[in-house]
Design an enzyme around this catalytic site. Sequence first.
Site, PDB file in Angstrom:
ATOM      1  N   HIS A 231       0.826  -1.207   0.000  1.00  0.00           N
ATOM      2  CA  HIS A 231       0.000   0.000   0.000  1.00  0.00           C
ATOM      3  C   HIS A 231       0.861   1.258   0.000  1.00  0.00           C
ATOM      4  CE1 HIS A 231      -3.300  -2.721   1.385  1.00  0.00           C
ATOM      5  NE2 HIS A 231      -3.863  -2.048   0.414  1.00  0.00           N
TER       6      HIS A 231
ATOM      7  N   GLU B 148     -13.944 -10.401  -9.290  1.00  0.00           N
ATOM      8  CA  GLU B 148     -12.736 -10.423  -8.463  1.00  0.00           C
ATOM      9  C   GLU B 148     -12.596 -11.728  -7.684  1.00  0.00           C
ATOM     10  OE1 GLU B 148     -12.836  -6.972  -5.915  1.00  0.00           O
ATOM     11  OE2 GLU B 148     -14.966  -7.169  -5.508  1.00  0.00           O
TER      12      GLU B 148
ATOM     13  N   ASP C 218      -8.056  -7.822  -6.128  1.00  0.00           N
ATOM     14  CA  ASP C 218      -8.546  -8.986  -5.396  1.00  0.00           C
ATOM     15  C   ASP C 218      -8.469 -10.254  -6.235  1.00  0.00           C
ATOM     16  OD1 ASP C 218      -9.210  -8.264  -2.727  1.00  0.00           O
ATOM     17  OD2 ASP C 218     -10.812  -7.014  -3.525  1.00  0.00           O
TER      18      ASP C 218
ATOM     19  N   CYS D  41     -10.661  -2.265 -13.134  1.00  0.00           N
ATOM     20  CA  CYS D  41     -10.439  -1.146 -12.211  1.00  0.00           C
ATOM     21  C   CYS D  41      -9.410  -1.441 -11.121  1.00  0.00           C
ATOM     22  CB  CYS D  41     -11.759  -0.693 -11.598  1.00  0.00           C
ATOM     23  SG  CYS D  41     -12.679  -2.020 -10.807  1.00  0.00           S
TER      24      CYS D  41
HETATM   25  C1  PEP Z   1      -9.989  -4.636  -6.881  1.00  0.00           C
HETATM   26  O1  PEP Z   1     -10.133  -5.538  -6.057  1.00  0.00           O
HETATM   27  O2  PEP Z   1      -9.263  -4.731  -7.887  1.00  0.00           O
HETATM   28  C2  PEP Z   1     -10.709  -3.342  -6.709  1.00  0.00           C
HETATM   29  C3  PEP Z   1     -10.697  -2.425  -7.640  1.00  0.00           C
HETATM   30  O3  PEP Z   1     -11.364  -3.124  -5.542  1.00  0.00           O
HETATM   31  P1  PEP Z   1     -10.671  -2.744  -4.154  1.00  0.00           P
HETATM   32  O4  PEP Z   1      -9.232  -2.411  -4.451  1.00  0.00           O
HETATM   33  O5  PEP Z   1     -11.476  -1.615  -3.625  1.00  0.00           O
HETATM   34  O6  PEP Z   1     -10.828  -4.016  -3.371  1.00  0.00           O
HETATM   35 MG    MG Z   2     -11.735  -5.524  -4.619  1.00  0.00          MG
END
Ligand code: PEP
Ligand code: MG
Length: 577
Positions: free
Chosen positions: A194, A437, A461, A508
């Site tokens: 992160h 995911e 994910d 995304c």
């Molecule tokens: C993902 O899991 O790729 C996603 C976009 O959602 P988050 O990062 O909010 O879990």
């Molecule tokens: Mg996610």
Amino acid sequence: MRHTLSGTAASRGMALGRARLVQPSRYLVDTRPLGEEEIEAELERLHRALDIARQELHELRGKLHGALAREVNEFIDAHSLLLDDAELLRGLDELVRIGHYRAGVALKKQRDRLVKVFEAMDDPYLRSRKEDIDQVISRVISALQRQTTREERKLAARVGEILVADTVAPADMAHLTGSGLLGALTTSGSVYSHSAILARSLDLPMLVGARDALSVIHDDDLILLDAEHGEIIVHPTAQDLARYRAWQREAAQEGRRLAALANAPTLTRDGVGVRLLANAEMPADIAMARARGADGVGLYRTEFLFLRQKELPSEDEQFIAYRDLVLGMGGLPVTIRTLDLGADKADAAGLVLRGEDNPALGVRGVRLSLRYPSVFTTQIRAILRAACYGPVRVLVPMVTQPDELIAVRTLFKLARAELKRENVDLPEKLQVGAMIEVPAAALNVRALMEHADFLAIGTNDLAQYVLAADRGNDALDNIYNPLQPALLRLIAYVIAAGRRAGKSVSLCGEIGGDPNFTALLLALGLTEFSMHPGQILHVRDRLAALDHAALRRQSARLVHANTYEEVEALLAEIAPA
Ligand code: PEP
Ligand code: MG
């Protein structure tokens, strides 16, 4: 004497500054016992440092925007709670008053004691919280030091500072950037952590894995952090500095060139149009998305509304947030993701089940929402009301099987009927999409599409579940790699299935906004990318250099590779950076 160290670039760029070593165990603290007459003044010093730390966290919270703010804010909240913990404070006071320890020693003693308590816990999540203790105490120690070495700090502030540490917490990174940090250097850590993601979104150069940094570099050493070439130069020469200045000039030029792309259409070299959407959660993201020419919002994370306060947000509170988002995008489509709490996104209101052995595989995302139909309905009503103000789509996270989408659709239908009875304006039709995911959702995507109007692939994910590798665990870098063929096959499969069914498919996850992966995703057939708005110009720029037709012809070779190293080599051949 000039010497160099090497590391892995987690966030590109260069920085020149004074080294600031931050590792609690390495802080030099005065260990002489306090005289009776010094106790009150020392307590005052300690509490001033605690206040500074609290204030820093408070200010930091207000400053953070963007997709990562949610995660960082969780750390900030946890740290703020710790700073007010009665037991921690009482222990510190006693160590100074009764033990005659100076503030720095008292803080270290409390840290060691609490870390031991957390280490002994069975729950792996709680056990990992010991890092929070470490980070909070470091913050207070650092505030203490600042009180004593103001002169030195003034000096250092002239050229700024470069953080040198074993690891760095996202909250610290964001905070230090706010107070003039120029770059970061860690002895361990992963480019997918992160903190690394945050460094990239803050445009802060960062190197990880510089193993000997803490023993070779000293506080206040002048260092040149070269995250373009994975090198740290301690005591740089005039020649090094000239190279740095040349890079600065080039970077400024590059910034101006990119800014000119804000109003340009997004096209590949062979003229294929690509949609660039924004991942958003704060008003600032919306403004940035508009300024960079986003085609809409591909992922609006609603969790932050639930994470920032103890009570659940009311329907009106949510309605206003969603409506402002829709209005802010001025008629461009907005994708609102329903609540995705659980796993690492624990809420303050207590919805998330505690004590699950395996929360990442537990009741999270839509699984959690469906357990609380009345809480979920409040969100659904707010979304329906906001959807009268512009084009809105609904995205459901953590879908595993069709019945979850059916249940969500039923709740939407019921909420519609309820609102109609209340004479509230309603949108005509609302598209409901599924996040892909969970591996089962990817493999069974055809069945899901019977109930989903569109798909959004969440690779953050999906990668962790396909590879059985925690997305936050730095020790699994060699496994959690987005180039893994198994992941690429799933992505390609979902995109192809969506295209055959005539449904839009976006992506995304983090890789959607990373220009290093743009060619790969284009080759796999992706034409809708959703990303942190700060990345839009970089991806638009990269796309303009890529040939869509030529890349598509390489798709089979990419998905049939055996290892991520093979994929990497193939990419270097077909789309050199
Ligand atoms: C993902 O899991 O790729 C996603 C976009 O959602 P988050 O990062 O909010 O879990
Ligand atoms: Mg996610």
